[in-house]
Design a protein around this motif. Sequence first.
Motif, PDB file in Angstrom:
ATOM      1  N   ALA A 171       0.811  -1.218   0.000  1.00 47.31           N
ATOM      2  CA  ALA A 171       0.000   0.000   0.000  1.00 47.31           C
ATOM      3  C   ALA A 171       0.851   1.278   0.000  1.00 47.31           C
ATOM      4  O   ALA A 171       0.337   2.361  -0.221  1.00 47.31           O
ATOM      5  N   GLN A 172       2.178   1.133   0.273  1.00 51.90           N
ATOM      6  CA  GLN A 172       3.043   2.328   0.325  1.00 51.90           C
ATOM      7  C   GLN A 172       3.810   2.599  -0.963  1.00 51.90           C
ATOM      8  O   GLN A 172       4.505   3.602  -1.076  1.00 51.90           O
ATOM      9  N   MET A 173       3.713   1.679  -1.921  1.00 50.96           N
ATOM     10  CA  MET A 173       4.567   1.802  -3.119  1.00 50.96           C
ATOM     11  C   MET A 173       4.303   3.097  -3.882  1.00 50.96           C
ATOM     12  O   MET A 173       5.228   3.768  -4.321  1.00 50.96           O
ATOM     13  N   ARG A 174       3.018   3.459  -4.040  1.00 44.77           N
ATOM     14  CA  ARG A 174       2.710   4.684  -4.781  1.00 44.77           C
ATOM     15  C   ARG A 174       3.282   5.911  -4.046  1.00 44.77           C
ATOM     16  O   ARG A 174       3.869   6.795  -4.670  1.00 44.77           O
ATOM     17  N   ASP A 175       3.144   5.919  -2.717  1.00 44.01           N
ATOM     18  CA  ASP A 175       3.696   7.015  -1.923  1.00 44.01           C
ATOM     19  C   ASP A 175       5.210   7.121  -2.108  1.00 44.01           C
ATOM     20  O   ASP A 175       5.762   8.223  -2.190  1.00 44.01           O
ATOM     21  N   ILE A 176       5.889   5.980  -2.135  1.00 43.21           N
ATOM     22  CA  ILE A 176       7.351   5.983  -2.285  1.00 43.21           C
ATOM     23  C   ILE A 176       7.722   6.577  -3.646  1.00 43.21           C
ATOM     24  O   ILE A 176       8.597   7.445  -3.743  1.00 43.21           O
ATOM     25  N   LEU A 177       7.012   6.143  -4.701  1.00 46.13           N
ATOM     26  CA  LEU A 177       7.295   6.676  -6.035  1.00 46.13           C
ATOM     27  C   LEU A 177       7.026   8.181  -6.086  1.00 46.13           C
ATOM     28  O   LEU A 177       7.829   8.956  -6.617  1.00 46.13           O
ATOM     29  N   GLU A 178       5.911   8.599  -5.512  1.00 46.43           N
ATOM     30  CA  GLU A 178       5.588  10.033  -5.545  1.00 46.43           C
ATOM     31  C   GLU A 178       6.577  10.847  -4.714  1.00 46.43           C
ATOM     32  O   GLU A 178       6.881  11.993  -5.050  1.00 46.43           O
ATOM     33  N   SER A 179       7.091  10.255  -3.626  1.00 44.08           N
ATOM     34  CA  SER A 179       8.075  11.035  -2.841  1.00 44.08           C
ATOM     35  C   SER A 179       9.324  11.325  -3.658  1.00 44.08           C
ATOM     36  O   SER A 179       9.943  12.381  -3.476  1.00 44.08           O
ATOM     37  N   ILE A 180       9.706  10.391  -4.541  1.00 43.27           N
ATOM     38  CA  ILE A 180      10.892  10.637  -5.375  1.00 43.27           C
ATOM     39  C   ILE A 180      10.695  11.934  -6.161  1.00 43.27           C
ATOM     40  O   ILE A 180      11.555  12.821  -6.163  1.00 43.27           O
ATOM     41  N   HIS A 181       9.530  12.074  -6.792  1.00 46.14           N
ATOM     42  CA  HIS A 181       9.256  13.287  -7.564  1.00 46.14           C
ATOM     43  C   HIS A 181       9.229  14.519  -6.663  1.00 46.14           C
ATOM     44  O   HIS A 181       9.769  15.575  -7.000  1.00 46.14           O
ATOM     45  N   GLU A 182       8.629  14.368  -5.487  1.00 44.38           N
ATOM     46  CA  GLU A 182       8.499  15.548  -4.610  1.00 44.38           C
ATOM     47  C   GLU A 182       9.841  15.969  -4.006  1.00 44.38           C
ATOM     48  O   GLU A 182      10.055  17.148  -3.745  1.00 44.38           O
ATOM     49  N   PHE A 183      10.750  15.012  -3.819  1.00 44.31           N
ATOM     50  CA  PHE A 183      12.106  15.382  -3.355  1.00 44.31           C
ATOM     51  C   PHE A 183      12.759  16.333  -4.367  1.00 44.31           C
ATOM     52  O   PHE A 183      13.500  17.244  -4.000  1.00 44.31           O
ATOM     53  N   LYS A 184      12.486  16.095  -5.663  1.00 44.17           N
ATOM     54  CA  LYS A 184      13.138  16.916  -6.693  1.00 44.17           C
ATOM     55  C   LYS A 184      12.678  18.362  -6.657  1.00 44.17           C
ATOM     56  O   LYS A 184      13.390  19.248  -7.117  1.00 44.17           O
ATOM     57  N   ILE A 185      11.439  18.594  -6.133  1.00 46.58           N
ATOM     58  CA  ILE A 185      10.926  19.971  -6.150  1.00 46.58           C
ATOM     59  C   ILE A 185      10.952  20.610  -4.758  1.00 46.58           C
ATOM     60  O   ILE A 185      10.362  21.653  -4.528  1.00 46.58           O
ATOM     61  N   ILE A 186      11.699  19.993  -3.857  1.00 50.57           N
ATOM     62  CA  ILE A 186      11.768  20.491  -2.477  1.00 50.57           C
ATOM     63  C   ILE A 186      12.623  21.755  -2.374  1.00 50.57           C
ATOM     64  O   ILE A 186      12.426  22.574  -1.482  1.00 50.57           O
ATOM     65  N   SER A 187      13.606  21.895  -3.280  1.00 45.00           N
ATOM     66  CA  SER A 187      14.441  23.088  -3.232  1.00 45.00           C
ATOM     67  C   SER A 187      15.015  23.375  -4.621  1.00 45.00           C
ATOM     68  O   SER A 187      14.987  22.503  -5.502  1.00 45.00           O
ATOM     69  N   ASP A 188      15.494  24.594  -4.785  1.00 42.51           N
ATOM     70  CA  ASP A 188      16.145  24.982  -6.033  1.00 42.51           C
ATOM     71  C   ASP A 188      17.519  25.528  -5.674  1.00 42.51           C
ATOM     72  O   ASP A 188      17.585  26.550  -4.986  1.00 42.51           O
ATOM     73  N   PRO A 189      18.614  24.894  -6.060  1.00 40.25           N
ATOM     74  CA  PRO A 189      18.716  23.706  -6.908  1.00 40.25           C
ATOM     75  C   PRO A 189      18.142  22.449  -6.243  1.00 40.25           C
ATOM     76  O   PRO A 189      18.101  22.356  -5.020  1.00 40.25           O
ATOM     77  N   SER A 190      17.741  21.491  -7.093  1.00 39.73           N
ATOM     78  CA  SER A 190      17.149  20.233  -6.611  1.00 39.73           C
ATOM     79  C   SER A 190      18.201  19.322  -6.024  1.00 39.73           C
ATOM     80  O   SER A 190      19.326  19.259  -6.538  1.00 39.73           O
TER      81      SER A 190
END
Length: 262
Positions: A171-190
């Motif tokens: 049940a956590q797999m989708r969350d794990i995948l989405e966190s990868i994307h959200e880590f990239k937009i957490i700061s600039d530079p990524s």
Amino acid sequence: MFIIGELINGMYKDIGEAIKKKDKSIIEKCALAQIKSGADALDLNCGPVSKEPIYDIQWLVETVQAVTDKPLALDSSKPKVIESGLKVIKNKAIINSTTADLEKLEILVPLAKQYQTKLIGLTISSKGIPQTKEQRLELAATIVAYCSEGGFAIEDLYLDPIILPVNVAQAQMRDILESIHEFKIISDPSPKTFVGLSNVSQGTKVRSLINRTFITMAAAFRLDAAILDPLDRDLIDALITAELILNKQIYCDSYLEAYRRK
Ligand code: THG
């Protein structure tokens, strides 16, 4: 994708024995086979059997850097073991890893700066492995904030959401995948993003298929790097093809061979 070969790990019986007996040839062969198959860097992990990891990690570093100048990832939960490895490393180094706990960050971020290494940050803490995307993001933000305040370049930080086996945490797999994307937009530079791929299939019966399906999906969620088994040819083929589809390399009919010749 930046590939770290996972096979020099004392958890494997032959590697564990080689570390115990200080048998260099098994470690050298394992290093060279992974590089030949496409590893950009090699993970070094003394494993649970090592009684003297502070000494054994130095032996692993010296053994491997005698046959390659690829970057080496020092894989230990003990900062003292990582520091010991850093003292003898001549190749580029990767610290694998810190957690979001202050007592780890306080030691490992300054070490990463001092030795000019890359740093893998696991989004876990002494409270355990997070169960939701929000908790992962909160821990990621803690690590990113500590690194920026300490003057460590965020482009050299690799955030790892910690993959759990699909048979225990489906049940956590989708969350794990989405966190990868959200880590990239957490700061600039990524920051960069990272996973320990083989975790996803631990205890399952069709490991290779699960691994290569996960990595192709993770690539689409902006995964930058992974620790994996580079000797799994189907896995590497799937990874190269995912990058082709994501327009990260130019198509030609023999793109698999072209990639491997690089
Ligand atoms: N993130 C980061 N580093 C990591 C991990 C991670 N390092 C360790 C680990 N996870 C990645 N390496 C492995 C190595 C082997 C296996 C899984 C992950 C594995 N081993 C077999 C098993 O457990 O079934 C052992 C087989 C044997 O004993 O012969 O699956 O997540 N940053």
